[in-house]
Design an enzyme around this catalytic site. Structure first.
Site, PDB file in Angstrom:
ATOM      1  N   ALA D  19       0.880  -1.154   0.000  1.00 42.21           N
ATOM      2  CA  ALA D  19       0.000   0.000   0.000  1.00 42.21           C
ATOM      3  C   ALA D  19       0.921   1.208   0.000  1.00 42.21           C
ATOM      4  CB  ALA D  19      -0.858   0.001   1.248  1.00 42.21           C
ATOM      5  N   CYS D  20       0.493   2.332  -0.522  1.00 39.04           N
ATOM      6  CA  CYS D  20       1.444   3.416  -0.704  1.00 39.04           C
ATOM      7  C   CYS D  20       0.770   4.771  -0.707  1.00 39.04           C
ATOM      8  CB  CYS D  20       2.178   3.290  -2.042  1.00 39.04           C
ATOM      9  SG  CYS D  20       3.020   1.737  -2.204  1.00 39.04           S
ATOM     10  N   GLY D  21       1.611   5.788  -0.559  1.00 47.17           N
ATOM     11  CA  GLY D  21       1.159   7.153  -0.764  1.00 47.17           C
ATOM     12  C   GLY D  21       1.878   7.745  -1.957  1.00 47.17           C
ATOM     13  N   ARG D  48       0.664   6.257   5.144  1.00 47.92           N
ATOM     14  CA  ARG D  48       0.556   5.460   3.913  1.00 47.92           C
ATOM     15  C   ARG D  48       1.844   4.691   3.631  1.00 47.92           C
ATOM     16  NH1 ARG D  48      -4.252   6.662   1.665  1.00 47.92           N
ATOM     17  NH2 ARG D  48      -3.814   5.265  -0.056  1.00 47.92           N
TER      18      ARG D  48
END
Lengths: 430, 504, 180, 382
Positions: D19-21, D48
């Site tokens: 999961a990421c920003g 994030r």
């Protein structure tokens, strides 16, 4: 003077057929019915069943007690029509009253035939025809031991069977050399005769009453051949003749019965006739003749109803046909009866299984159409055969299979089968 | 000659349930049952029983029990019952042992050694009941790239695309010819395909004239070695034209429809005289090389005005990958690979059980090879032969197939019980027979419904499994071997399949 | 759903198939005039198993339990439906509930009547005397004989039962109840 | 025949899940600015990421060397052997104009930092043979692929002209501090990524952005179609080696846009195509377009949840998957256009935005130099 749109004389199958036919068309018109007997409409054909104890008195009635009321029919019961005024369209009753009509149906039925001989007026002599006969026989039964039946036809043999069942010694007198002679062939007669004999019925063929010995009642009978037999119950079952008295001396043409065309019209406009009193078209022989049979009477009445109401329909299916059973043997015949003697001009196929009381016989004309058939023993699905006869189907391509007890539509060629099955189901009329 | 074979089946009849209705007697085309009126008893001739279970299913009181006979030879790992029975049969007949249906030997079924993936936490699984889940599939050749130019109202597609056939689900009915199967069975497949919008395959028996207009839009028409029923109208009343080179159940040999089965309508459809044997030669006698195949492919394209994809169906054999590559280069738009568990109406048992390789390995090898050659997009791959359930189908797609052919499963849906007696022409279920009494046992209306139900059920299951993997269009699973893991497989098998072992 | 032709032209039993179909269409139009419903058969899918007969007999047995009816009840259960059979052709066949039924005209006892509301041809076994006039006159051979009781039996469309047994038990759905 | 880098596809590396920003900012006039905004914005979305990866893509970074391909090469474990091999290989295949170690701040504590070196190279004229007709770009891609596949412990993670990718293990602000991005570099377009891998400790090569030539991609999501995408790309000589599904996006962008010349709008419809049911309702012309795209490029559909920011010179595109399982927000202030996983991050660096909007799934936000194309997506916003 009362006047009805439709007036019916007679109170049996023809009358009911006519009423039910009329009421299926219109609920409004007025219907009057003149009945000589006071009994509610009953079924003559049930007389043997009643006497044998199979059914009670209430089952003798052909329609429910409120039938006339529900059908909106004015019942003039116990009244005898004595004369017709065809000009003024009136019927005169025994009391002198007159009833007017728009259309008239003569369904006066038949009269049992009595041979001209002395002693037939005694109180233990009955025909096998009316409710009153029935009640009379029933009353006599406890005191009776020896019954003599005059006539070895359908009525006579049925009477013989039921009286035998009631414990009487039964003797049947038949003028011909075998029973059922006008209806079936020798083989069938043989099967029936042996069945009856096995059951203990005495058969006298080539024989009839020479002399009746009686006091108040018939006591014994000397036969033509000199044999003397005891008798305390004498049943006259020679046959019926059309009840044409009312029409006699009028413009209505009579040829044995009241002559009608296929719309059941007599020779006089607005007067129709059906049932045992009429001479109707036999589609097998092409002749017009009395065919005193229950279905013919009912259908005749129904077709008359349509034509009286202005809807043209024709009787197509009238012919001689009988479903009978003597003891445990079922018997069905239809169409013409060809005896062994005069079988040469017909093509006949038959099968006998001796011992099993199974017999099938078909009479084919030169076009391969069934003109008559007899089934003895196994009668299931006989209607299919009658239908083939009615539709004048050439059966030669599958005639062998007709002899199979399980014969059915499946045995016919494909095209014929579906043709027959898809025909309109309004049968008897077109 | 007196038979020394052990009877195959035993039949138990519960006396307290049998009502002597004789349904079993009437339903058995093998004369197993007879009724004795004198004793009011049913008699059983077990030797004739083929174990089709028709009587068991139809018996209204469930009085019957048919199962393999328990009496057996002394166990012998080398000389098994099967082998001994066959030996005796051949000693008695001197002939090739014929059989029907697919290979029933316990060869490894790789589908059962492959497991699927599902989403957990890092990506959401998708619920196909509430969200779109696309199974639409295009069969046919795809261009390497699409040239698109900007224009005033958007974009123009400049690339001419190849003919493709869209099907709403990647499930297609396998080739089963009219003649091998009854008209009713054949019609049911066509009608089911039509209702589902998918395809059925005519097999090599042609497409009856009167079905062409109605069902041509759902037909894959086959052009096989016997060339039965092939004419221009046939080819053009179709969606796909398929050249049949081989069949998974009997690679390397042809077919034989006995003359007794060639009745009027079959003769008309196949364009051969009534009552003549329909012999499909082992090879196509105008294809002895890949160049010949190419010529036929282009002849068929020419005949259909280049409007239909041309498929080539081959049996899965040892060098299937190289063959498939050649087929694509020869111009085929679809390559159908039929694995060795594929079904047949009749095949020599020796061939059926010993020739060919499993579909799973063949499919993986073909897909890999076509990708290595950079021509995977030039064809669609149809996987056929032993697809038993939706999971098999979806695994085939994950291994690289575009669509799957469903054959035996469809027959089973119709009623087949895999008694393997198709070649006798006395199929009690009305499927592989032309006996006018037996064929009525398939009511096309019902059978169509059964087939439609099956395909719908499978499609739903595929959707469920796709959703579980977090995928909402089938094309994203095609060749996506990352979603497969092997269990209980050897290293070499994992290598060929191109999947990791579970836990790897 | 299914619009295809039932049978290919030229198959040995096709003539009855195609004409059979049109036969039923004809009956349907006819029925609109009077009867409310009847059981029709599709001969092209009748498999001749006789299960309709079996279940008809059960429907008219005392217990309605197939095993009890056939093995333990005193009176032998009898079907009101007949499977005509001349292989390969078979079809089940029962009372057509005619608009103007001949059997009703021939019945001497008033046991057979045409119900004006339902359109069914009904048989009152209490009134039946077993004269078999109806057997003689029914053109379809649909009136059967109970030899034991010496009376006739015929299809009553499973009056009083939840389903029409022959229809609901036909394994191939060859029998269909059609209503107008 | 294309060479397989492994004997069986069975041995292809697993991608990891994450999961990421993401954040991207571009000045549509082309004005260069420092990394402060990007660093601050991504710091704002700290939850994030989990400190296992962060990275930046900066455009307009090397104006002095803009004629040359700038390779950022990472040597894992500071492997000198690998470095020698790479340099030997570069010498054989390029003119190396200049090279140096990328300056880092030793005061910043990061996890197992590799040696990161940059080379400015120019492809030589091609000799006769297989490579004779290759464009410079293709030539460079081939060589980069060769290094990535064949030289152990060496990864080229930036290879465009006037573009630089900086990435590593750690929170993005730590990576920025390590490479001193806020102090040393300026660009007109910055993309940033903060990573949250779930199943591997994270490694430097796996951080985003992922780039090939001047294409960079930052990505949030898990591409369920990875296997299909990867194998399709392999057919076009792109081999995934970096254990991340972002890689396939980058290669796909390169294949479709650079090699096949498809416009970005079309590209977004390949990655996130409309549903068949929606296509059915379109005009005949659109139907043809979308049907063709779905048929031909089915293997490049990105299935599963994702948000990507794809950038190359003059252009930045934000796109989320067709059923919008991952977030994206766009904002604009004057000439600056922002794309971000969260609106809060944009507001953190630019509190008084002119406008902010949420594009629907599958609908790209296209930010172009000297244009207002990004506004096209506003009328479809949700």
């Amino acid at each position: 003077m009362k006047k009805f749109d439709y007036l019916i004389i007679g109170n049996s199958a023809g009358a009911v057929g006519c009423i039910e036919g009329l009421r299926s068309i219109s609920k409004q018109s007025s219907i009057g019915l003149i009945a000589e007997e006071e009994h509610h409409v009953y079924s003559r054909a049930l007389i043997p069943y009643y006497l044998s104890g199979a059914i009670g008195r209430d089952k003798m009635y052909y329609r429910p007690a409120d039938f006339y009321q529900n059908a909106g029919v004015t019942l003039l019961g116990g009244q005898k029509a004595t004369a017709l005024d065809l000009e003024r369209k009136e019927v005169e009753l025994a009391g002198g009253a007159k009833i007017g009509y728009g259309k008239l149906l003569l369904a006066t039925g038949g009269k049992p035939i009595y041979p001209p001989m002395d002693g037939l007026d005694k109180k233990n002599v009955f025909s096998f025809h009316s409710f009153d006969d029935l009640l009379g026989i029933e009353k006599r039964l406890p005191e009776s031991k020896n019954a003599v039946i005059l006539g070895g036809g359908v009525i006579g043999l049925m009477a013989a069977e039921v009286l035998k069942k009631r414990g009487l010694a039964v003797q049947v007198l038949e003028l011909a050399d075998r029973v059922l002679a006008p209806v079936v062939d020798e083989t069938t007669s043989g099967i029936i005769e042996s069945t009856l004999r096995e059951a203990g019925v005495k058969l006298f063929t080539n024989n009839t009453i020479g002399q009746i010995h009686s006091g108040d009642l018939v006591e014994s009978i000397t036969l033509k051949d000199g044999t003397v037999i005891p008798c305390d119950l004498l049943i006259v079952g020679i046959g019926v003749r059309p009840g044409t008295e009312l029409a006699e001396g009028t413009a209505i043409k009579i040829d044995r019965g009241i002559l009608v065309n296929r719309q059941m019209q007599t020779s006089v406009p607005d007067v129709y006739s059906c049932g045992d009193c009429a001479s109707i078209y036999n589609f097998i022989t092409g002749q017009t003749q009395p065919l005193p049979l229950w279905p013919n009477a009912y259908l005749g009445g129904r077709i008359a109803a349509f034509n009286m109401a202005g809807i043209k329909r024709q009787l197509v299916a009238g012919t001689s046909m009988n479903a009978m059973h003597f003891l445990n043997v079922n018997l069905i015949n239809a169409g013409i009866n060809v005896t062994d003697q005069d079988s040469s001009q017909w093509h006949i196929i038959s099968k006998v299984e001796p011992g099993h009381q199974v017999y099938r016989k078909f009479i084919l004309d030169e076009h391969g159409v069934i003109s008559g058939f007899v089934l003895v023993g196994q009668i299931k699905r006989a209607g299919i055969l009658l239908n083939l006869m009615r539709k004048k189907v050439d059966v030669r391509s599958f005639q062998e299979q007709l002899l199979d007890e399980n014969f059915g539509y499946v045995n016919m060629p494909d095209e014929l089968r579906w043709q027959l099955l898809k025909d309109e189901v309004i049968l008897g009329v077109m | 000659m007196y038979s020394f074979q052990l009877p195959e089946f035993m039949i138990e009849r519960a006396a307290d349930r049998c009502i002597r209705c004789r349904v079993c007697e009437r339903q058995c085309a093998n004369q197993v049952y007879s009724y004795d009126a004198e004793l009011d008893r049913m008699f059983i001739e077990e030797k004739n029983c083929v174990g089709c279970q028709r009587c068991v299913v139809l018996c209204p009181t469930l009085a019957l029990n048919v199962r393999p006979r328990t009496s057996d030879y002394r166990p012998n790992a080398s000389w098994t019952r099967d082998k001994m029975q066959n030996l005796k049969k051949q000693a008695e007949t001197g002939g090739v042992i014929l059989t029907g249906s697919g290979n029933d030997k316990p060869c490894r079924i790789y589908w059962d050694h492959l497991v699927l993936n599902a989403s957990q936490v890092t990506n959401p699984s998708i619920d196909p009941l509430r969200e779109p889940m696309e199974l639409k599939t295009y069969l046919g050749r795809k261009p390497d790239a699409v040239k698109i130019t900007r224009c005033a109202d958007g974009f123009d597609v400049e690339t001419e695309s190849f003919p493709n056939v869209a099907i709403p689900t990647p499930l297609v009915f396998s080739a089963m010819s009219y003649g091998a199967i009854s008209y009713q069975a054949y019609l049911s497949l066509a009608a089911a395909a039509k209702e589902l919008g998918t395809l059925f395959n005519t097999g090599e028996g042609g497409l009856p004239e009167h079905m062409r207009r109605e069902f041509g839009g759902n037909a894959i028409v086959q052009c096989a070695s016997g060339r039965f029923g092939v004419d221009a109208d046939y080819l053009n009343n179709s969606q796909i034209v398929e050249i049949k080179i081989g069949q998974g159940a009997k690679p390397g040999i042809g077919g034989h429809l006995p003359g007794e089965k060639v009745l009027a309508n079959i003769s008309e459809t196949r364009m051969i005289p009534i009552g003549t044997d329909a012999l499909s030669p082992a090879p196509q006698h105008d294809i002895y090389s890949i160049e010949d195949l190419s010529m036929l492919i282009y002849a068929l394209k020419e005949a259909t005005n280049y409007a239909k994809p041309v498929s080539v169906k081959i049996a899965a054999v040892h060098n299937v990958a190289a063959i498939a590559s050649g087929i694509v280069r020869a111009g085929a738009d679809i390559v159908a690979i039929d694995g060795f568990r594929g079904g047949t109406g009749a095949a020599p048992q020796a061939t059926r059980d010993n020739v060919g390789i499993p579909l799973e390995l063949a499919l993986a090898a073909v897909d890999k090879r076509l990708r290595e050659e950079g021509i995977r997009n030039k064809c669609s791959i149809m996987a056929a032969g032993g697809i038993r359930c939706s999971a098999d189908a979806i695994k085939a797609i994950a291994l690289g197939a575009d669509g799957v052919y469903v054959g035996t499963a469809a027959l089973i849906a119709m009623g087949c019980t895999l008694c393997q007696k198709c070649y006798t022409g006395k199929c009690n279920w009305g499927i592989t027979t032309q006996d006018p009494f037996l064929i009525k046992r398939l009511n096309p209306e019902l059978t169509t419904q059964r087939l439609v139900n099956l395909m719908r059920a499978w499609s739903h299951e595929i959707q469920e499994m796709l959703g579980g993997m977090g995928i909402n269009a089938i094309e994203s699973l095609r060749g996506n071997r990352d979603h497969l893991r092997g269990i209980g497989l050897e290293d070499w098998e994992l290598n060929v399949l191109g999947v990791k072992g579970a836990g790897e | 759903m299914f619009t295809g032709q039932w049978s290919p032209p030229g198959v040995c039993c096709d003539t009855y198939m195609s004409s059979g179909l049109c036969f039923f269409i004809r009956l349907n139009t006819h029925e609109r005039m009077g009867t409310m419903g009847k059981v029709v058969v599709k001969p092209e899918v009748c498999i001749g198993c006789h299960l309709c007969e079996v279940w008809c007999a059960v429907a008219h047995s005392k217990s309605k339990n197939i095993i009890k009816a056939f093995l333990y009840e005193d009176t032998k259960p009898l079907p009101r439906i007949t499977v005509e059979e001349n292989l390969p052709l078979t079809f089940a066949w029962q009372c057509r509930h005619c608009q103007e039924p001949n059997c009703v005209t021939a019945c001497i006892s008033g046991a057979l009547t045409k119900n004006p509301v339902s359109g069914h041809v009904e048989h009152d076994s209490l009134k039946c005397v077993g004269c078999y006039s109806c057997v003689l006159i029914c053109p379809y051979g649909c009136i059967l004989i109970d030899e034991q009781k010496r009376e006739i039996i015929k299809c009553d469309l499973c009056a009083g039962l939840e389903t029409k047994y022959c229809v609901s038990h036909c394994p191939n759905e060859a029998l269909i109840y059609v209503e107008n | 025949m294309r060479q397989q880098y492994h004997q069986s596809e069975r041995f292809t590396p697993d991608k990891e899940m994450q999961a990421c920003g993401l954040f991207g900012v571009m000045d549509t006039t082309g004005k260069r600015f420092g990394g402060d905004m990007a660093i601050k914005a991504i710091k704002n979305m700290k939850v994030r990421g989990n400190g296992l990866g962060g990275g930046f893509g900066v455009y307009g970074i090397y104006p002095d060397y803009q004629e040359y391909y700038a390779f950022h090469v990472m040597y894992q474990d500071r492997n000198q052997a690998a470095k020698r091999m790479v340099e030997e290989y570069l010498k054989q295949n390029f003119y190396v104009i200049y090279d140096e170690e990328i300056p880092t701040d030793p005061g910043v504590n990061v996890f197992q930092p590799p040696l990161v070196w940059r080379y400015f190279v120019s492809p030589p004229p091609r000799k006769k043979g297989a490579e004779e007709h290759l464009t410079d770009d293709e030539y460079v891609v081939n060589k980069v692929m060769f290094v990535n596949i064949n030289i152990e412990d060496a990864y080229v993670f930036s290879s465009g002209k006037n573009v630089g990718v900086f990435k590593g293990v750690g929170f993005p602000e730590e990576v920025a501090a390590y490479f001193m991005l806020d102090k040393l570099y300026q660009g007109y377009l910055w993309t940033v990524h903060s990573r949250f891998p779930t199943n591997t400790p994270g490694w430097w090569g796996g951080a985003h952005p992922f780039g090939i030539l001047d294409w960079t991609v930052v990505h949030n999501g898990e591409i369920s179609s990875y296997g299909t995408n990867r194998r399709f790309l392999a057919m076009h000589d792109y081999y995934c080696t970096l254990y991340t599904d972002t890689e396939v996006v980058a290669y796909a962008v390169d294949l479709l846009m650079r090699k096949q010349g498809l416009p970005i709008e079309v590209l977004s419809k390949i990655f996130a195509p409309p549903l068949w049911d929606a296509i059915k309702l379109m005009s005949a012309k659109e139907q043809k377009l979308y049907t063709t795209l779905r048929m031909v490029y089915a293997p490049l559909m990105l299935n599963g949840p994702f948000t990507i920011i794809v950038a190359h010179h003059n252009e930045m595109i934000g796109l989320t998957d067709r059923i919008r399982l991952r977030p994206i927000t766009a904002g604009a202030k004057g000439d600056l256009v922002f794309l971000s996983s969260e609106e809060g991050a944009i507001r953190a660096v630019c509190p008084d935005l002119d406008m902010v909007w949420t594009p629907p799934g599958g609908e790209p936000v296209i930010v172009r130099l000297n244009s207002k194309d990004h506004l096209l997506s506003t009328n479809k916003s949700i």
